[in-house]
Scaffold this motif. Structure first.
Motif, PDB file in Angstrom:
ATOM      1  N   LEU A 116       8.504  18.409  -2.992  1.00  0.00           N
ATOM      2  CA  LEU A 116       7.454  18.452  -1.970  1.00  0.00           C
ATOM      3  C   LEU A 116       7.789  19.444  -0.865  1.00  0.00           C
ATOM      4  O   LEU A 116       6.889  20.022  -0.255  1.00  0.00           O
ATOM      5  N   ALA A 117       9.056  19.662  -0.612  1.00  0.00           N
ATOM      6  CA  ALA A 117       9.455  20.611   0.430  1.00  0.00           C
ATOM      7  C   ALA A 117       9.328  22.057  -0.025  1.00  0.00           C
ATOM      8  O   ALA A 117       9.062  22.948   0.790  1.00  0.00           O
ATOM      9  N   LYS A 118       9.489  22.310  -1.321  1.00  0.00           N
ATOM     10  CA  LYS A 118       9.582  23.687  -1.802  1.00  0.00           C
ATOM     11  C   LYS A 118       8.299  24.217  -2.438  1.00  0.00           C
ATOM     12  O   LYS A 118       8.062  25.432  -2.418  1.00  0.00           O
ATOM     13  N   ILE A 119       7.474  23.336  -3.048  1.00  0.00           N
ATOM     14  CA  ILE A 119       6.263  23.865  -3.677  1.00  0.00           C
ATOM     15  C   ILE A 119       5.349  24.469  -2.615  1.00  0.00           C
ATOM     16  O   ILE A 119       5.265  23.985  -1.497  1.00  0.00           O
ATOM     17  N   GLY A 120       4.700  25.545  -2.989  1.00  0.00           N
ATOM     18  CA  GLY A 120       3.795  26.211  -2.060  1.00  0.00           C
ATOM     19  C   GLY A 120       4.489  27.035  -1.006  1.00  0.00           C
ATOM     20  O   GLY A 120       3.858  27.477  -0.044  1.00  0.00           O
ATOM     21  N   THR A 121       5.806  27.258  -1.160  1.00  0.00           N
ATOM     22  CA  THR A 121       6.545  28.079  -0.197  1.00  0.00           C
ATOM     23  C   THR A 121       7.096  29.312  -0.904  1.00  0.00           C
ATOM     24  O   THR A 121       7.061  29.429  -2.122  1.00  0.00           O
ATOM     25  N   SER A 122       7.665  30.207  -0.126  1.00  0.00           N
ATOM     26  CA  SER A 122       8.268  31.414  -0.694  1.00  0.00           C
ATOM     27  C   SER A 122       9.647  31.147  -1.268  1.00  0.00           C
ATOM     28  O   SER A 122      10.228  32.014  -1.918  1.00  0.00           O
ATOM     29  N   ASP A 123      10.189  29.963  -1.044  1.00  0.00           N
ATOM     30  CA  ASP A 123      11.479  29.596  -1.622  1.00  0.00           C
ATOM     31  C   ASP A 123      11.310  29.208  -3.083  1.00  0.00           C
ATOM     32  O   ASP A 123      10.278  28.649  -3.469  1.00  0.00           O
ATOM     33  N   PRO A 124      12.332  29.432  -3.919  1.00  0.00           N
ATOM     34  CA  PRO A 124      12.281  28.902  -5.282  1.00  0.00           C
ATOM     35  C   PRO A 124      12.319  27.372  -5.243  1.00  0.00           C
ATOM     36  O   PRO A 124      12.910  26.790  -4.322  1.00  0.00           O
ATOM     37  N   VAL A 125      11.682  26.754  -6.215  1.00  0.00           N
ATOM     38  CA  VAL A 125      11.682  25.289  -6.270  1.00  0.00           C
ATOM     39  C   VAL A 125      12.989  24.845  -6.909  1.00  0.00           C
ATOM     40  O   VAL A 125      13.151  24.868  -8.129  1.00  0.00           O
ATOM     41  N   GLU A 126      13.918  24.474  -6.052  1.00  0.00           N
ATOM     42  CA  GLU A 126      15.246  24.056  -6.492  1.00  0.00           C
ATOM     43  C   GLU A 126      15.616  22.748  -5.818  1.00  0.00           C
ATOM     44  O   GLU A 126      15.204  22.479  -4.685  1.00  0.00           O
ATOM     45  N   VAL A 127      16.401  21.957  -6.535  1.00  0.00           N
ATOM     46  CA  VAL A 127      16.800  20.664  -5.991  1.00  0.00           C
ATOM     47  C   VAL A 127      17.908  20.865  -4.970  1.00  0.00           C
ATOM     48  O   VAL A 127      18.723  21.786  -5.073  1.00  0.00           O
ATOM     49  N   ARG A 128      17.921  20.026  -3.961  1.00  0.00           N
ATOM     50  CA  ARG A 128      18.979  20.015  -2.961  1.00  0.00           C
ATOM     51  C   ARG A 128      19.619  18.634  -2.937  1.00  0.00           C
ATOM     52  O   ARG A 128      18.990  17.639  -3.273  1.00  0.00           O
ATOM     53  N   ALA A 129      20.866  18.588  -2.512  1.00  0.00           N
ATOM     54  CA  ALA A 129      21.614  17.333  -2.563  1.00  0.00           C
ATOM     55  C   ALA A 129      21.205  16.354  -1.476  1.00  0.00           C
ATOM     56  O   ALA A 129      21.340  15.138  -1.636  1.00  0.00           O
ATOM     57  N   ASP A 130      20.693  16.868  -0.358  1.00  0.00           N
ATOM     58  CA  ASP A 130      20.334  15.965   0.740  1.00  0.00           C
ATOM     59  C   ASP A 130      19.281  16.614   1.632  1.00  0.00           C
ATOM     60  O   ASP A 130      18.973  17.808   1.519  1.00  0.00           O
ATOM     61  N   LEU A 131      18.735  15.794   2.527  1.00  0.00           N
ATOM     62  CA  LEU A 131      17.682  16.265   3.422  1.00  0.00           C
ATOM     63  C   LEU A 131      18.200  17.276   4.435  1.00  0.00           C
ATOM     64  O   LEU A 131      17.450  18.147   4.886  1.00  0.00           O
ATOM     65  N   ARG A 153      -0.683  30.072   1.801  1.00  0.00           N
ATOM     66  CA  ARG A 153      -2.039  29.546   1.995  1.00  0.00           C
ATOM     67  C   ARG A 153      -2.624  28.961   0.711  1.00  0.00           C
ATOM     68  O   ARG A 153      -3.602  28.206   0.765  1.00  0.00           O
ATOM     69  N   ALA A 154      -2.043  29.302  -0.431  1.00  0.00           N
ATOM     70  CA  ALA A 154      -2.577  28.799  -1.702  1.00  0.00           C
ATOM     71  C   ALA A 154      -2.228  27.321  -1.859  1.00  0.00           C
ATOM     72  O   ALA A 154      -1.229  26.846  -1.296  1.00  0.00           O
ATOM     73  N   PRO A 155      -3.031  26.577  -2.617  1.00  0.00           N
ATOM     74  CA  PRO A 155      -2.714  25.167  -2.856  1.00  0.00           C
ATOM     75  C   PRO A 155      -1.328  25.014  -3.467  1.00  0.00           C
ATOM     76  O   PRO A 155      -0.875  25.853  -4.248  1.00  0.00           O
ATOM     77  N   ALA A 156      -0.645  23.944  -3.094  1.00  0.00           N
ATOM     78  CA  ALA A 156       0.696  23.672  -3.616  1.00  0.00           C
ATOM     79  C   ALA A 156       0.570  22.931  -4.940  1.00  0.00           C
ATOM     80  O   ALA A 156      -0.120  21.913  -5.028  1.00  0.00           O
ATOM     81  N   ARG A 157       1.240  23.440  -5.957  1.00  0.00           N
ATOM     82  CA  ARG A 157       1.081  22.910  -7.318  1.00  0.00           C
ATOM     83  C   ARG A 157       2.139  21.844  -7.608  1.00  0.00           C
ATOM     84  O   ARG A 157       3.332  22.133  -7.667  1.00  0.00           O
ATOM     85  N   PHE A 158       1.687  20.619  -7.802  1.00  0.00           N
ATOM     86  CA  PHE A 158       2.584  19.510  -8.133  1.00  0.00           C
ATOM     87  C   PHE A 158       2.623  19.351  -9.644  1.00  0.00           C
ATOM     88  O   PHE A 158       1.617  19.031 -10.276  1.00  0.00           O
ATOM     89  N   ASP A 159       3.799  19.566 -10.217  1.00  0.00           N
ATOM     90  CA  ASP A 159       3.970  19.554 -11.668  1.00  0.00           C
ATOM     91  C   ASP A 159       4.945  18.443 -12.044  1.00  0.00           C
ATOM     92  O   ASP A 159       6.112  18.466 -11.630  1.00  0.00           O
ATOM     93  N   ASP A 160       4.479  17.480 -12.845  1.00  0.00           N
ATOM     94  CA  ASP A 160       5.337  16.368 -13.254  1.00  0.00           C
ATOM     95  C   ASP A 160       6.594  16.863 -13.966  1.00  0.00           C
ATOM     96  O   ASP A 160       7.685  16.313 -13.775  1.00  0.00           O
ATOM     97  N   GLN A 161       6.437  17.895 -14.805  1.00  0.00           N
ATOM     98  CA  GLN A 161       7.582  18.392 -15.555  1.00  0.00           C
ATOM     99  C   GLN A 161       8.596  19.037 -14.632  1.00  0.00           C
ATOM    100  O   GLN A 161       9.808  18.909 -14.830  1.00  0.00           O
ATOM    101  N   GLU A 162       8.113  19.717 -13.607  1.00  0.00           N
ATOM    102  CA  GLU A 162       9.026  20.323 -12.635  1.00  0.00           C
ATOM    103  C   GLU A 162       9.798  19.234 -11.904  1.00  0.00           C
ATOM    104  O   GLU A 162      11.006  19.369 -11.647  1.00  0.00           O
ATOM    105  N   LEU A 163       9.112  18.140 -11.570  1.00  0.00           N
ATOM    106  CA  LEU A 163       9.783  17.009 -10.932  1.00  0.00           C
ATOM    107  C   LEU A 163      10.833  16.415 -11.863  1.00  0.00           C
ATOM    108  O   LEU A 163      11.952  16.103 -11.437  1.00  0.00           O
ATOM    109  N   ALA A 164      10.485  16.262 -13.138  1.00  0.00           N
ATOM    110  CA  ALA A 164      11.442  15.727 -14.113  1.00  0.00           C
ATOM    111  C   ALA A 164      12.662  16.628 -14.235  1.00  0.00           C
ATOM    112  O   ALA A 164      13.806  16.145 -14.330  1.00  0.00           O
TER     113      ALA A 164
END
Length: 452
Positions: free
Chosen positions: A267-282, A296-307
């Motif tokens: 949720l923090a990374k989708i729709g941003t210029s950062d790559p969608v990568e997992v982080r260890a903590d907040l 400005r584009a809609p943020a794409r929530f992908d179940d597979q990306e979450l998995a």
């Protein structure tokens, strides 16, 4: 100035990923700036608000690690809202309207039919005291609208840039229902002022509302906070999430065994210029947070990306963290660190280990259906399995001997043995699995399969 933000859900249902994203962004922004994160329950909708939903909201945010500095409930502040209401009435900025929903609907349809915008015509402002008394004698109870200036409201949005709303194009917003209960608008502005909220971070579906709310801020003698309206979430298929929200509640994501940092990272990374990568903590996510990165584009929530993000966390999870969670699964109290090191790379969630726990620790295992040819092959392999306990080299020594004796190679050699020993067609490396399963259990499974 201390950065102060708020997440203000209504306890009228469970939190889902769509309305969780503003919570994550608010919390990260506050943490990045050493600020305050307020959790405010907008519970003025008496008919729909439920204690069970309020409890669930607190549980969900706690699970995600989104710690709030203060908890507020609007239901405890009704007297204050009433004071503000009375002051706006005296100023002529809050006025009673007596139209029924059906009458308002007919007005809108007539305006649209004439090619006019369906804006409230302020007919209620023309009512005399005698008119109002007559309507109330008929049993009508007014709802109350805020009188907009009809001017242009401008602000610089931290995500969308310069914004402008012509309030003459808007209907005067209803702030109080016929039953006297408040819609969220007025209590929200009052609370933002008195809690010294510096930034309002929310979805872009509130952009138009901001024009009216900014006028209410100024009518109450306050400058509005800075605003950041973020794009809404869409699914991987590009469609809205509205039809799927039931399956995307945080409660259900928890039940699916997902890790909180996988959810927060996505949720923090989708729709941003950062790559969608997992982080260890907040803390790590907060260190990378910046409104300028949000597109400005809609943020794409992908179940597979979450998995995938979840799997990365599980693959790196130490046994000490996994052990108490494995213990909740069948045979999980028998799991060793060696077991976890072998199987974790094949898991998406910790609960996926249930399959491998049964394979390693269950007494019996229902094997696969084999052809007569494969049964004969397994019988030959049984004769060649080394005596004694299985060690790191047992699998390679055994399969080399079976290869020489049967002439089988590749998948024809390895797949029947993997299926007999694990009842799976893929999984961890078999040299390590054989050690976990143990020679005695392996022989028994081979015997059962050969006897078929």
């Amino acid at each position: 100035m201390t950065v102060t933000v708020r997440f203000a859900p209504s306890p009228t249902g469970y939190i889902h990923v769509g309305n969780l994203r503003p919570a994550v962004l608010n919390a990260l922004f506050a943490r990045a700036n050493g600020g305050q994160f307020i959790l405010r329950l907008d519970d003025t909708d008496v008919e729909r608000s439920r204690d069970e939903y309020a409890v669930a909201i607190l549980e969900d945010l706690t699970w995600l690690g989104l710690k709030w500095d203060r908890l507020e409930k609007q239901s405890a502040r009704l007297d204050r809202y009433n004071e503000i209401r009375d002051g706006l009435v005296v100023k002529g900025l809050l006025y009673p309207c007596y139209e029924t929903p059906e009458e308002l609907d007919r007005k809108r349809k007539r305006q649209l039919a004439r090619g006019l915008p369906p804006v409230y015509d302020r007919a209620a402002l023309e009512l005399s005291d005698e008119d109002k008394a007559k309507l109330e004698a008929e049993g009508r109870t007014p709802h109350w609208r805020f009188k907009l200036s009809g001017g242009r409201v401008e602000w610089t949005d931290l995500v969308r840039g310069d914004q402008s709303i012509d309030t003459s194009s808007l209907s005067d917003p209803i702030l109080i229902r016929e039953d006297g209960s408040y819609l969220y608008t007025l209590p929200s502005v009052v609370d933002d002022i008195e809690a010294k909220i510096t930034h309002v971070v929310r979805g872009e579906d509130h952009v138009t509302n901001s024009g009216a709310q900014i006028e209410i801020f100024r009518a109450l003698g306050a400058e509005p906070p800075e605003m950041a309206h973020t794009p809404l979430l869409i699914g991987a298929d590009g469609q809205g999430l509205s039809k799927r929200l039931g399956s995307l509640s945080i409660q259900q994501l928890r039940e699916q065994g997902l890790e909180p940092m996988a959810v927060s990272s996505l949720l923090a990374k989708i729709g941003t210029s950062d790559p969608v990568e997992v982080r260890a903590d907040l803390k790590a996510l907060a260190g990378e947070f910046d409104f300028s990165k949000i597109g400005r584009a809609p943020a794409r929530f992908d179940d597979q990306e979450l998995a995938n993000l979840n799997a990365q966390l599980v693959h790196a999870m130490p046994f000490s963290e996994a052990k108490p969670r494995l213990a909740k699964l069948a045979y999980g109290d028998e799991a060793t660190e060696d077991f976890w090191e072998v199987v974790r790379a094949n898991l998406t969630t910790v609960s996926d280990a249930a399959v491998w726990l049964a394979i390693v620790y269950a007494d019996g295992l229902v094997g696969p259906d084999l052809s007569d040819e494969d049964k004969a092959f397994v019988g030959e392999a049984l004769k060649l399995i080394p005596d004694g306990e299985a060690g790191p080299d047992t699998w390679s020594e055994w399969t080399s001997a079976v290869k020489d004796a049967t002439g089988r190679t590749g998948k024809q050699l390895f797949m029947p043995l993997r299926r007999v020993l694990t009842d799976q067609e893929r999984g961890p490396e078999m040299d390590k699995m054989l050690v976990l399963i143990g020679a005695k259990t392996a022989r028994w499974r081979l015997e059962q399969a050969a006897a078929g």
